[in-house]
Design an enzyme around this catalytic site. Structure first.
Site, PDB file in Angstrom:
ATOM      1  CG  ASN A  92     -26.962 -16.314  57.853  1.00 56.17           C
ATOM      2  OD1 ASN A  92     -25.743 -16.456  57.789  1.00 56.17           O
ATOM      3  ND2 ASN A  92     -27.799 -17.095  57.167  1.00 56.17           N
ATOM      4  CD1 TRP A  93     -28.563  -9.249  59.204  1.00 57.15           C
ATOM      5  CD2 TRP A  93     -28.670  -9.540  61.420  1.00 57.15           C
ATOM      6  NE1 TRP A  93     -27.419  -8.728  59.750  1.00 57.15           N
ATOM      7  CE2 TRP A  93     -27.461  -8.881  61.110  1.00 57.15           C
ATOM      8  CE3 TRP A  93     -28.960  -9.826  62.756  1.00 57.15           C
ATOM      9  CZ2 TRP A  93     -26.539  -8.508  62.082  1.00 57.15           C
ATOM     10  CZ3 TRP A  93     -28.040  -9.452  63.725  1.00 57.15           C
ATOM     11  CH2 TRP A  93     -26.855  -8.804  63.388  1.00 57.15           C
ATOM     12  CG  ASP A 123     -24.668 -24.273  54.294  1.00 56.77           C
ATOM     13  OD1 ASP A 123     -25.255 -23.935  55.344  1.00 56.77           O
ATOM     14  OD2 ASP A 123     -25.265 -24.483  53.234  1.00 56.77           O
TER      15      ASP A 123
END
Ligand code: IPE
Ligand code: IPE
Ligand code: MG
Length: 259
Positions: free
Chosen positions: A72-73, A24
């Site tokens: 995350n889409w 991240d």
């Protein structure tokens, strides 16, 4: 590349069998430089190479990297497309070299939602490396732990309905085996400083040691990895027991496998 544990700092001889990483901080890395988020993901791809190589050299048996979550889409389409392009490119460019090093590559997650060309690339890379017996490299794409557990339940219930599995005999091992990632995690690293799991390996992290680094993923390198491995080597993993019991077990005085 051979396994050289001597590359580790003092006291880090105790390696995790399964290392999982929430990579991240790419966006913040780019923003801090006044660049587009995608530049951060590109820089992050370089860190992926560095960490895979370092894990190989240290002889870590299983490495699982969180590359794209099922959540995350929700990001802007341009970022999602950019990430997918980067993933496809990385797989194509590095599969042959990883294959040479006996790495077994597995993509974990629901690949059916990915583009057809990416699915083809994944199938090719998995097939190419399927017989390898070196490090297992799991790359989590369109991965979420809850969808993983849901899919596993669906599989297991089907087996019960078909008479292939006896419900009263259903075990934790059966559930683990039905997941995309069957092995428990020993060490979980999250870069970027957030103290959360973000739907990653919820079942497998039941007894994981957790190491949060404030370093943003594109800056995470061998030195930072060794800090995490050093932290892990210093942990006492009690699995519910007391320190005294562990010491006795280590000296062979008691058999902890007996109730
Ligand atoms: C991690 O970096 C990469 C992915 C989630 C694909 P981020 O893009 O989440 O970076 P930050 O958290 O916004 O800095
Ligand atoms: C987790 O990072 C997913 C990956 C690293 C691929 P996110 O940046 O998506 O996590 P949240 O949304 O901050 O929890
Ligand atoms: Mg993030």
């Amino acid at each position: 590349m051979t396994a050289v544990n001597s590359a580790l700092p003092d006291g880090a001889a105790k390696l995790p069998r399964h290392l999982a990483v929430i990579m991240d901080g790419n966006g913040r890395w780019a923003q801090a430089r006044g660049q587009m988020r995608l530049k951060g993901h590109q820089a992050g791809a370089q860190a992926v190479r560095t960490v895979i190589k370092a894990a190989l050299m240290r002889g870590i048996p299983i490495l699982t990297l969180y590359a794209f979550s099922s959540e995350n889409w929700k990001r802007p389409a341009a970022e999602v497309n950019g990430l997918m392009t980067l993933l496809a490119r990385a797989l194509k460019e590095h599969a042959a070299e990883l294959h040479q090093h006996q790495v077994k590559i597995r993509i974990v997650g629901d690949v059916s939602a990915l583009s057809t060309p990416l699915q083809r690339t994944i199938a090719r890379v998995e097939e190419l490396t399927s017989q390898n017996h070196g490090m297992t490299l799991n790359i989590a794409i369109n991965y979420g732990a809850r969808p993983e557990i849901t899919a596993a339940l669906r599989k297991l219930i089907q087996q019960v309905q078909d008479g292939r599995l006896d419900l009263s005999a259903l075990s934790e091992a059966d559930i683990s085996a039905a997941l995309y990632v069957p092995q428990d995690v020993d060490l979980l690293i999250r870069t970027g400083g957030e103290f959360r799991l973000s739907n990653f390996l919820l079942w497998q992290c039941a007894y994981a040691e957790i190491y949060v680094s404030r370093v943003l993923w594109p800056d995470f390198d061998e030195i930072e990895l060794d800090k995490a491995l050093h932290f892990f080597a210093g942990r006492e993993r009690r699995f519910g027991m007391t320190s005294a019991q562990l010491a006795q077990a280590a000296s062979g005085a008691v058999d902890l496998t007996q109730p």
